[in-house]
Structures are given as structure tokens and as C-alpha cells.
Design a protein around this motif. Structure first.
Motif, PDB file in Angstrom:
ATOM      1  N   ILE A 283       0.975  -0.980  -0.094  1.00  0.00           N
ATOM      2  CA  ILE A 283       0.285  -0.276  -0.328  1.00  0.00           C
ATOM      3  C   ILE A 283       0.486   1.937   0.478  1.00  0.00           C
ATOM      4  CG2 ILE A 283      -1.524   1.096   1.134  1.00  0.00           C
ATOM      5  CD1 ILE A 283      -2.249  -1.105  -0.366  1.00  0.00           C
ATOM      6  N   PRO A 284       2.217   1.025   1.008  1.00  0.00           N
ATOM      7  CA  PRO A 284       2.278   2.668   0.520  1.00  0.00           C
ATOM      8  C   PRO A 284       2.909   2.788  -0.551  1.00  0.00           C
ATOM      9  CG  PRO A 284       3.132   1.457   2.680  1.00  0.00           C
ATOM     10  CD  PRO A 284       2.140   0.386   1.655  1.00  0.00           C
ATOM     11  N   ALA A 285       4.372   1.757  -0.971  1.00  0.00           N
ATOM     12  CA  ALA A 285       4.290   2.236  -2.233  1.00  0.00           C
ATOM     13  C   ALA A 285       3.518   2.611  -3.399  1.00  0.00           C
ATOM     14  CB  ALA A 285       4.930   0.780  -3.389  1.00  0.00           C
ATOM     15  N   LEU A 286       2.323   3.106  -3.667  1.00  0.00           N
ATOM     16  CA  LEU A 286       1.473   3.386  -4.177  1.00  0.00           C
ATOM     17  C   LEU A 286       1.378   5.075  -4.812  1.00  0.00           C
ATOM     18  CD1 LEU A 286      -1.439   1.783  -3.040  1.00  0.00           C
ATOM     19  CD2 LEU A 286      -0.355   1.124  -5.215  1.00  0.00           C
ATOM     20  N   ALA A 362       2.511   8.532   1.779  1.00  0.00           N
ATOM     21  CA  ALA A 362       2.577   7.509   2.055  1.00  0.00           C
ATOM     22  C   ALA A 362       2.191   7.385   3.338  1.00  0.00           C
ATOM     23  CB  ALA A 362       3.970   6.557   1.943  1.00  0.00           C
ATOM     24  N   ALA A 363       2.711   8.067   4.255  1.00  0.00           N
ATOM     25  CA  ALA A 363       1.999   8.653   5.673  1.00  0.00           C
ATOM     26  C   ALA A 363       0.742   8.527   6.061  1.00  0.00           C
ATOM     27  CB  ALA A 363       3.028   9.571   6.319  1.00  0.00           C
ATOM     28  N   VAL A 364      -0.152   9.045   5.005  1.00  0.00           N
ATOM     29  CA  VAL A 364      -1.273   9.341   4.898  1.00  0.00           C
ATOM     30  C   VAL A 364      -2.238   7.442   4.745  1.00  0.00           C
ATOM     31  CG1 VAL A 364      -3.522   9.980   3.859  1.00  0.00           C
ATOM     32  CG2 VAL A 364      -1.682  11.457   4.355  1.00  0.00           C
ATOM     33  N   LEU A 365      -1.292   7.251   3.496  1.00  0.00           N
ATOM     34  CA  LEU A 365      -1.817   6.053   3.618  1.00  0.00           C
ATOM     35  C   LEU A 365      -1.354   4.869   4.505  1.00  0.00           C
ATOM     36  CD1 LEU A 365      -0.899   4.990  -0.069  1.00  0.00           C
ATOM     37  CD2 LEU A 365      -2.805   5.263   0.736  1.00  0.00           C
ATOM     38  N   VAL A 366      -1.066   4.887   4.677  1.00  0.00           N
ATOM     39  CA  VAL A 366      -0.045   4.057   6.538  1.00  0.00           C
ATOM     40  C   VAL A 366      -1.018   4.397   7.623  1.00  0.00           C
ATOM     41  CG1 VAL A 366       1.228   3.847   8.313  1.00  0.00           C
ATOM     42  CG2 VAL A 366       2.175   4.004   6.258  1.00  0.00           C
ATOM     43  N   LEU A 367      -1.273   5.617   7.701  1.00  0.00           N
ATOM     44  CA  LEU A 367      -2.593   5.893   8.846  1.00  0.00           C
ATOM     45  C   LEU A 367      -3.920   5.697   8.119  1.00  0.00           C
ATOM     46  CD1 LEU A 367      -3.429   8.153  10.920  1.00  0.00           C
ATOM     47  CD2 LEU A 367      -3.838  10.189   9.638  1.00  0.00           C
ATOM     48  N   VAL A 368      -4.202   5.422   7.180  1.00  0.00           N
ATOM     49  CA  VAL A 368      -5.384   4.535   6.776  1.00  0.00           C
ATOM     50  C   VAL A 368      -5.024   2.808   7.787  1.00  0.00           C
ATOM     51  CG1 VAL A 368      -6.699   3.846   4.886  1.00  0.00           C
ATOM     52  CG2 VAL A 368      -6.473   6.135   4.572  1.00  0.00           C
ATOM     53  N   LEU A 369      -4.894   2.408   6.956  1.00  0.00           N
ATOM     54  CA  LEU A 369      -4.216   1.478   6.985  1.00  0.00           C
ATOM     55  C   LEU A 369      -4.163   1.148   8.962  1.00  0.00           C
ATOM     56  CD1 LEU A 369      -0.673   0.344   5.181  1.00  0.00           C
ATOM     57  CD2 LEU A 369      -3.129  -0.588   5.255  1.00  0.00           C
ATOM     58  N   ALA A 390       7.123   1.734  12.403  1.00  0.00           N
ATOM     59  CA  ALA A 390       7.776   0.084  11.741  1.00  0.00           C
ATOM     60  C   ALA A 390       7.645   0.228  10.224  1.00  0.00           C
ATOM     61  CB  ALA A 390       7.507  -1.232  12.379  1.00  0.00           C
ATOM     62  N   LEU A 391       6.493   0.207  10.149  1.00  0.00           N
ATOM     63  CA  LEU A 391       6.140   0.620   8.375  1.00  0.00           C
ATOM     64  C   LEU A 391       6.422   1.728   7.517  1.00  0.00           C
ATOM     65  CD1 LEU A 391       4.992  -1.447   7.776  1.00  0.00           C
ATOM     66  CD2 LEU A 391       2.733  -0.245   6.687  1.00  0.00           C
ATOM     67  N   LEU A 392       6.691   3.266   8.403  1.00  0.00           N
ATOM     68  CA  LEU A 392       6.704   4.584   7.884  1.00  0.00           C
ATOM     69  C   LEU A 392       8.545   4.314   7.826  1.00  0.00           C
ATOM     70  CD1 LEU A 392       4.947   6.833   9.979  1.00  0.00           C
ATOM     71  CD2 LEU A 392       5.007   5.943   7.353  1.00  0.00           C
ATOM     72  N   LEU A 394      10.754   1.524   8.322  1.00  0.00           N
ATOM     73  CA  LEU A 394      11.085   0.871   6.203  1.00  0.00           C
ATOM     74  C   LEU A 394      10.953   1.499   5.231  1.00  0.00           C
ATOM     75  CD1 LEU A 394       9.335  -2.916   7.776  1.00  0.00           C
ATOM     76  CD2 LEU A 394      12.247  -2.222   7.196  1.00  0.00           C
ATOM     77  N   GLY A 395       9.898   2.377   4.978  1.00  0.00           N
ATOM     78  CA  GLY A 395       9.439   3.453   3.430  1.00  0.00           C
ATOM     79  C   GLY A 395      10.342   4.706   3.448  1.00  0.00           C
ATOM     80  N   ALA A 396      11.173   4.753   4.701  1.00  0.00           N
ATOM     81  CA  ALA A 396      12.213   5.643   4.570  1.00  0.00           C
ATOM     82  C   ALA A 396      12.969   5.449   4.373  1.00  0.00           C
ATOM     83  CB  ALA A 396      12.258   6.346   5.906  1.00  0.00           C
ATOM     84  N   GLY A 397      13.800   4.415   5.008  1.00  0.00           N
ATOM     85  CA  GLY A 397      14.880   3.062   4.343  1.00  0.00           C
ATOM     86  C   GLY A 397      15.103   2.786   3.153  1.00  0.00           C
ATOM     87  N   VAL A 398      13.977   2.512   2.333  1.00  0.00           N
ATOM     88  CA  VAL A 398      13.742   2.182   0.821  1.00  0.00           C
ATOM     89  C   VAL A 398      14.184   3.426   0.019  1.00  0.00           C
ATOM     90  CG1 VAL A 398      12.441   0.925  -0.431  1.00  0.00           C
ATOM     91  CG2 VAL A 398      12.751   0.325   1.456  1.00  0.00           C
ATOM     92  N   VAL A 399      13.446   4.462   0.771  1.00  0.00           N
ATOM     93  CA  VAL A 399      13.360   5.863  -0.778  1.00  0.00           C
ATOM     94  C   VAL A 399      14.767   6.493  -0.090  1.00  0.00           C
ATOM     95  CG1 VAL A 399      12.388   8.205  -0.447  1.00  0.00           C
ATOM     96  CG2 VAL A 399      11.102   6.143   0.107  1.00  0.00           C
ATOM     97  N   TRP A 400      15.330   6.206   0.819  1.00  0.00           N
ATOM     98  CA  TRP A 400      16.387   6.650   0.885  1.00  0.00           C
ATOM     99  C   TRP A 400      17.709   5.860   0.281  1.00  0.00           C
ATOM    100  CZ3 TRP A 400      21.251   5.020   3.055  1.00  0.00           C
ATOM    101  CH2 TRP A 400      22.109   5.681   3.398  1.00  0.00           C
ATOM    102  N   LEU A 401      17.001   4.471   0.559  1.00  0.00           N
ATOM    103  CA  LEU A 401      18.291   4.047  -0.827  1.00  0.00           C
ATOM    104  C   LEU A 401      18.367   3.964  -2.171  1.00  0.00           C
ATOM    105  CD1 LEU A 401      18.768   0.376   1.316  1.00  0.00           C
ATOM    106  CD2 LEU A 401      20.287   2.068   1.078  1.00  0.00           C
ATOM    107  N   GLY A 402      17.133   4.201  -2.184  1.00  0.00           N
ATOM    108  CA  GLY A 402      16.458   4.057  -4.219  1.00  0.00           C
ATOM    109  C   GLY A 402      16.722   5.851  -4.164  1.00  0.00           C
ATOM    110  N   ARG A 403      17.567   6.867  -3.727  1.00  0.00           N
ATOM    111  CA  ARG A 403      17.644   7.843  -3.900  1.00  0.00           C
ATOM    112  C   ARG A 403      19.184   7.678  -4.039  1.00  0.00           C
ATOM    113  NH1 ARG A 403      16.897  12.075  -0.649  1.00  0.00           N
ATOM    114  NH2 ARG A 403      16.818  13.556  -1.800  1.00  0.00           N
ATOM    115  N   THR A 404      19.722   6.786  -2.471  1.00  0.00           N
ATOM    116  CA  THR A 404      21.548   7.090  -2.809  1.00  0.00           C
ATOM    117  C   THR A 404      22.539   5.892  -4.123  1.00  0.00           C
ATOM    118  OG1 THR A 404      21.426   5.842  -0.668  1.00  0.00           O
ATOM    119  CG2 THR A 404      20.755   9.220  -1.423  1.00  0.00           C
ATOM    120  N   ARG A 405      21.088   4.845  -3.201  1.00  0.00           N
ATOM    121  CA  ARG A 405      22.101   3.610  -3.640  1.00  0.00           C
ATOM    122  C   ARG A 405      21.628   3.079  -4.805  1.00  0.00           C
ATOM    123  NH1 ARG A 405      25.896   2.158   0.270  1.00  0.00           N
ATOM    124  NH2 ARG A 405      25.997   1.162  -1.834  1.00  0.00           N
TER     125      ARG A 405
END
Length: 722
Positions: A283-286, A362-369, A390-392, A394-405
């Protein structure tokens, strides 16, 4: 995938050996494997009565991988380990199938792998299909490969043989749900490819090969279809009873690992396991998909979206459509559709440009969950809040890695996060309410169990077992439920039967797991009106065991005429035992259980044939200790003779007057077996034609190799979207 299995096993070493796996499948494998090793194709085992017709459900007699599993099973003592290894193999097959589907729709390899690993760890597939319902696992594992192969075939990059093989394996698991789901998958692929390619010929080819596979696999379902009228599931009613139907709003729980959905089930209204969970990122990936660019791919992804919508509609009901009951069972199909759809979109159109508004979305989607899960299960609101945090993170970590690595690192974190989630989900569900706690080691069970030669009938109720009884040193050293008797290699009437024989079940008040009602003892020894013989005689039963919890005073009363109470000191805590005063009856005169006005002498017996020498000056009737399944045929000196039944359950034959030393032969074959062989030959012939056409077309016009998307593993996620 192996790491995911390890995480689950750390939380519960018996996770993959529970419920139907321990009570039905592993013992069934052992029984079938023993027959196969003896050179017998085990279509019928008469002494197992309702559970003895292996053409009805789940045996997979025409599925080669399943037969291999059966052949190996008798050599394995620890069936829990064996089941876990077998399921790991099929989980890997399923993961590879989802990976192939994502690839064929254009997903990047990294995100295809994410989809593949996520699926076996999704809620319902992990907690039910893998933990319990083995045929659902195997059917799904073959179905996803059929899907990928079907798309490849329609697009000219694969031939018809893989489509045929995977569809055949799906159908011949002998479980109705994968077969119906395969049909809906093919409909979705056909519509999707028609929309995408705008050509009818590829769809026509797919339809042809699917028809060939259906013809070849028909042999697996014809017997059950033609026998349905005598089973518990013989009606074609549509009932919306809300049992195990899942409201669409529960889809909003698909990414919160702590979410426990609310719907009517065997347990409390709030389900004790996270069966609607699919993947933490789904859901957050949307929020990180460039929807403007993604709209251009709608034609190509029509099939995936259509399949997901069909499955979403099915999960909400009706509760049963003929043999298709409990819509919750299609949640894995919904998971496949959504995982493929999201992973294709994030792989092809994922972006972290303008990451701040996307992060807010994405945070709003997690809030809905969080809100939805807390509404369904307010008692666990703290756990839901922690899961959302934890979802937020993890999501922040994935976005950071996507932007930098780059994509590879983002995908790796997305994948690695699944393993601890699986551990905590399984650990939180302990003790599982599904466990029977049957012994894992067959040798331990055999040592504890009495040596019961001949045919035994147990009268007991599994519901009366207490938690402290469920061990090999307790009740499982004396009582059998489900297919447990096959595991200890004893001949019991009791067995696990998903379909059952309606009239026999009513006669003995016997249920699907071999349990009976308190009136069963009286019924078994009461005279059957038309023959005057008790049911134990008509069944050629040698021994009756009575569960003391159900019949506490039975052994204190005199035994029925012709029977005696026998003391088994090591088992006296749980059972009373009745045995015939004259010894074993099942070995005296074949399966002839009663003759009136007829002299009947057994000439030979197999599981499917009884040969009897009969004489009857004035006419009479021979009754057999065989359950009245459709498929029996009788001949008298080579001429067909009608068959009837006693109490609508026992096969009987009226022998005409004037018969002298005639040979009566009673044979059983699966109903429709000749038709099934004919359609199988026709399906294989059709496949041969389609393969010949495919090879000719390739030689005539070799297509250009499909352009493979560049591997973006070393590029930042912001640059991946085209």
C-alpha cells in the motif's frame, strides 16, 4: 525464500505440519505410497469406507509430482520434516512462478524477485495453504507458472507445451479451487491480451491449448463429478451464509503486519491470524509510482488488474457455490494479482522525484491502515501503532536507498524486511488454534499403538480430546482421527474425507474426521431392517473401539452377542475394545458380508474386484462389505446383472432363481474412466498439433528477440522511471 522459511520455523517448528497436513495429507501420502510400492494403483481401498475412494478428493492420483511424493513417504519416519521440505520445494516453485509473471509483464528483475518472495510470506498463503491445505499450495504453485507461460505463448515467446503441462498439473492436484481459479486466470489473460495486442489469433491459440489441458485433466475430476449425487456436497446450491467471507474493507489491512481482520470464522470474530496481510510495502508503495506515465501501460496490465478485481469480488461472497465454499480461500489469488501489479508499476514507473509530497501521501496511507486495523481489532491498538511506525521507518529506508544507492539496494531492504515480519507474525499467532498435535515420528506412534489385525471401527469424538491428551503417550496411542490410522499402518474404517458418502455418514452418524455421535454404538449393533444383520456384520468389522470419554460406561455392561470385551492394559485409559468371539471375520469369505437365499463362496479379492461362486435355487441376495459408490458393475457368468444397495450404503446383488455354481464378478472402476482416457488422448493429440503449428511458424518467420529492459540495479530509483 529459504531465509523466510527459516524465520517461520524459528517461530514455530511445526508451522508446516499442522491441521490438515498432519491429519490428512502426510498419512494419505504414506498409505498411497505403500500401495504404489506394492504395485497397486490405489483408486479404491474398501475397508476405509468413506475415506477409501481416492478418486474423490485431494489424492492427486494423476499428478506425477504428487505420486513421487507418495512413493517417498513410506521411507520417512519424521513426517513433520518431510512435509516441511516438500512445502519448501513448492513454495520455491510458487515464488518462481510469481517472479515469471512479473517479468513477463515488464517488471524489473529486482522487483520481480520482491514479488516472488513476498507471495509465499503473504497472510493466507502462509497461515493456511502452506501450513495446512497442501493441495491449495501445490495447485497455486503450478497455476502461477501456467499464467506466465500463457502470456509468453500469446506473445510468441514461448510454446504451447509449458502452458499445457502447468495447467494439467494444476488441474490434477484434484482440488477444485485451483482448477476454477485457473479458468478465471485464463479468461483474464485472454481479455488482457486481446486488449493489449488487439489480435484474436493469439487468444485463439491460448484457448486451444487450455482446452487440450482441460481435456487431459478431466480424468481427475470426472469420478467426483459423477459421484457427487451420493456425497455431502451433491447439491449445486448458491448460499450466502457469510462464513469465511471477507469484506472488501479488509483489503485496507493488506500492508500492516499486525492487522487481524474481522469476519466470521471458526474462531472469534477477530481472526487470530493475519490472513489478509499481503506485503508490508504494497500500500505505501502506491505513493511512489508516477501515475501519469503508468497510465500508458494500462492495456498491457489489463489481465492482472482484471484478475485481481475478480478475486476481490469472490472473497466477499457468496459463501458457497456448489462445492466452492469459503471465499476466504481465494485471498492468495488476490495477493498474486496485487503483488504483480504493484511490483510491475514500481519497477517500471517508480520514482522518488518530489519525494516530500510522496512521503506525506505514503504516511497518509499508513495512517489509513492503522485506523482500519485498530477499528477491527481495538484491543491491539498499541501493536498496530508500533507496526505503523515500523512501516514508516522501513519505507523511509527504502526511499533513501533508492535515491542514493539504486534500485537493487531498495529492493534488497524491501525483501529482507519480510523475514522478521514473518517471524513476528507466526510467533504472535502461537499457540495456533489449528494444531492437532499428532506425533511427528511414525515409529513412536506405531510403538504406542495396539497391534490391531483386521478391520477396526472406532467410535469416538475428537472434540472430547483435552489438550493434555494430544500426545503419543496419551490419546494418540489409542485413538485415531483423520487419516492417522494410515500413518500407523492399520486398517480402520475411520478416515479423513472432504466429500463423504451422504447415506453412509447418516447411517453411522460419522463426520469428516471419523468422529461419530453418541448414538453410534446403538446403531452399529442394531439389526438392519432388510437383512436383519447389524451394521458391524454388513461391514465385516473385526473390532470396535469405543472412546471412554464418549462411552464412559460401555465396558461395564455385557458385550453384544458374539462379541467380547478385551483388555489392552496400556490403552485402557482411553478406549474400550470389543472383538469377535469367533476371531477375524474380514479374512473368512472375501468381502461377502451377508447372503440370503444364496450360497456365496469367495473366489478372489482385490481392492476393486470381488469374484464369488454363487448358487441359488429360488433366488436370493448377496451383500458385500463395499460402500455403494457409483462405478460398480456386476456380471454373472459374463452377463451384466443389476446392482442395488442395502440401506443405500452397501453394495448388493440379487441372484436370479435357478443359478447354480455361477461366477459372480463385482468390479469397480472410477466413473467416467473410459471417457477420461479418451479425452486425455484427445488433449495430447491436440497439443501435438499446436506444437507442430508453433514450430512451423517459428521456422517460417523467426521473430525478433524481445528487447530486454536494461538492468537498473545500479541506478538511483529517481532515474528508473522512463
Amino acid at each position: 525464500m529459504i531465509a523466510g522459511y527459516a524465520a517461520v520455523l524459528l517461530a514455530n517448528a511445526r508451522h508446516y505440519y499442522t491441521d490438515d497436513t498432519e491429519s490428512q495429507y502426510t498419512a494419505l501420502w504414506v498409505g498411497l505410497g505403500r500401495s504404489l510400492r506394492d504395485g497397486v494403483f490405489p483408486v479404491m481401498v474398501p475397508e476405509q469406507w468413506m475415506a477409501g475412494n481416492n478418486t474423490m478428493d485431494d489424492a492427486g492420483l494423476f499428478n506425477p509430482p504428487q505420486l513421487l511424493i507418495d512413493l517417498i513417504a513410506p521411507s520417512i519416519d519424521n513426517v513433520a520434516v518431510y512435509a516441511t521440505v516438500v512445502k519448501l520445494v513448492f513454495a520455491i516453485i510458487a515464488a518462481l512462478g510469481v517472479y515469471r509473471i512479473a517479468l513477463v509483464y515488464g517488471a524489473r528483475p529486482v522487483w520481480s524477485a520482491v514479488a516472488g518472495v513476498a507471495f509465499p510470506l503473504s497472510g493466507f498463503f502462509l497461515f493456511f495453504d502452506q501450513a495446512s491445505w497442501m493441495t491449495a499450495l501445490t495447485g497455486t504453485a503450478w497455476l502461477v507458472h501456467a499464467w506466465a507461460s500463457a502470456v509468453r505463448y500469446t506473445r510468441g515467446i514461448g510454446g504451447p507445451i509449458p502452458v499445457f503441462v502447468f495447467l494439467y498439473l494444476t488441474i490434477t492436484t484434484q482440488y477444485i479451487f485451483p482448477a476454477v481459479e485457473a479458468v478465471l486466470m485464463l479468461v483474464a489473460v485472454a481479455v488482457g491480451e486481446l486488449v493489449y495486442q488487439r489480435r484474436r489469433q493469439p487468444v485463439a491459440r491460448l484457448t486451444a491449448v487450455a482446452a487440450c489441458a482441460g481435456l487431459a485433466g478431466l480424468i481427475a475430476f470426472l469420478p467426483s463429478m459423477l459421484s457427487a449425487k451420493v456425497t455431502w456436497r451433491g447439491t449445486a446450491q448458491i448460499i450466502n451464509d457469510q462464513f469465511l467471507t471477507v469484506p472488501w474493507s479488509e483489503s485496507l489491512n493488506a500492508s500492516l503486519p499486525s492487522a487481524l481482520p474481522a469476519f466470521t470464522s471458526w474462531w472469534s470474530y477477530v481472526h487470530p491470524m493475519p490472513v489478509t496481510y499481503i506485503a508490508w510495502f504494497l500500500i505505501p508503495a502506491l505513493a511512489f509510482i508516477d501515475w501519469t506515465k503508468a497510465r500508458g501501460a494500462w492495456r498491457e496490465l489489463t489481465a492482472v488488474a482484471l484478475f485481481a478485481v475478480m478475486m476481490l469480488m469472490w472473497t466477499a461472497g457468496p459463501g458457497s457455490v456448489g462445492p466452492l465454499r469459503w471465499p476466504v480461500r481465494v485471498l492468495p489469488m488476490l495477493a498474486i494479482g496485487l503483488l504483480v501489479l504493484v511490483c510491475v508499476l514500481i519497477g517500471r514507473f517508480g520514482t522518488v522525484r518530489e519525494w516530500k509530497p510522496r512521503a506525506i501521501a505514503a504516511a497518509v496511507l499508513v495512517l489509513v491502515l492503522l485506523v482500519r486495523s485498530s477499528s477491527a481489532d481495538p484491543a491491539r491498538v498499541v501493536w498496530h501503532l508500533l507496526a505503523a511506525v515500523a512501516l514508516l521507518a522501513l519505507g523511509a529506508g527504502v526511499v533513501w536507498l533508492g535515491r542514493t544507492r539504486g534500485t537493487a539496494f531498495a529492493g534488497a531492504l524491501t525483501l529482507l524486511a519480510m523475514f522478521p515480519i514473518a517471524y513476528f507474525q507466526v510467533d504472535a499467532a502461537q499457540p495456533t488454534p489449528m494444531a492437532w498435535n499428532l506425533p511427528a515420528h511414525r515409529s513412536d506412534a506405531q510403538k504406542s499403538f495396539p497391534d490391531f489385525p483386521g478391520t477396526t471401527l472406532q467410535l469416538g469424538d475428537r472434540g472430547l480430546l483435552q489438550p493434555q491428551d494430544k500426545s503419543v503417550d496419551g490419546a494418540y496411542g489409542s485413538l485415531v482421527f483423520g487419516n492417522y490410522a494410515r500413518a500407523v499402518e492399520l486398517d480402520y474404517v475411520n478416515g479423513y474425507t472432504p466429500s463423504g458418502h451422504f447415506y453412509f455418514g447418516e447411517l453411522l452418524c460419522m463426520r469428516w474426521d471419523g468422529s461419530v455421535c453418541p448414538d453410534a454404538y446403538r446403531r452399529m449393533f442394531a439389526p438392519e431392517p432388510s437383512t436383519g444383520r447389524p451394521l458391524v456384520d454388513l461391514m465385516n468389522v473385526d473390532r470396535v473401539t469405543l472412546q471412554k470419554a464418549l462411552f464412559p460406561d460401555a465396558g461395564l455392561n455385557p458385550a453384544p452377542e458374539g462379541w467380547k470385551w478385551v483388555d489392552y492394559p496400556g490403552n485402557a485409559r482411553y478406549i474400550w475394545v470389543l472383538e469377535r468371539e469367533s476371531g477375524l471375520i474380514s479374512t473368512v469369505n472375501g468381502r461377502v458380508s451377508n447372503s440370503a437365499g444364496v450360497t456365496a463362496t469367495s473366489l478372489g479379492e482385490t481392492d476393486t474386484t470381488s469374484r464369488v461362486r454363487v448358487s441359488s435355487p429360488g433366488g436370493g441376495r448377496v451383500t458385500f462389505a463395499r460402500l455403494g459408490w457409483p462405478g460398480y458393475r456386476a456380471t454373472l457368468n459374463g452377463r451384466d446383472i443389476p446392482i442395488t444397495t442395502v440401506a443405500r450404503s452397501f453394495i448388493a446383488i440379487d441372484v436370479p432363481a435357478g443359478t447354480e455354481n455361477a461366477e459372480l464378478e463385482l468390479t469397480w472402476r472410477p466413473p467416467g474412466w473410459k471417457i477420461g482416457i479418451g479425452t486425455a488422448v484427445l488433449g495430447l493429440a491436440g497439443l501435438g498439433v499446436l506444437q507442430w503449428v508453433y514450430l512451423r511458424s517459428r521456422r517460417r518467420d523467426e521473430p525478433e528477440p524481445a528487447e530486454t529492459p536494461a538492468d537498473d540495479a545500479d541506478r538511483p530509483l529517481a532515474d528508473v522511471a522512463p
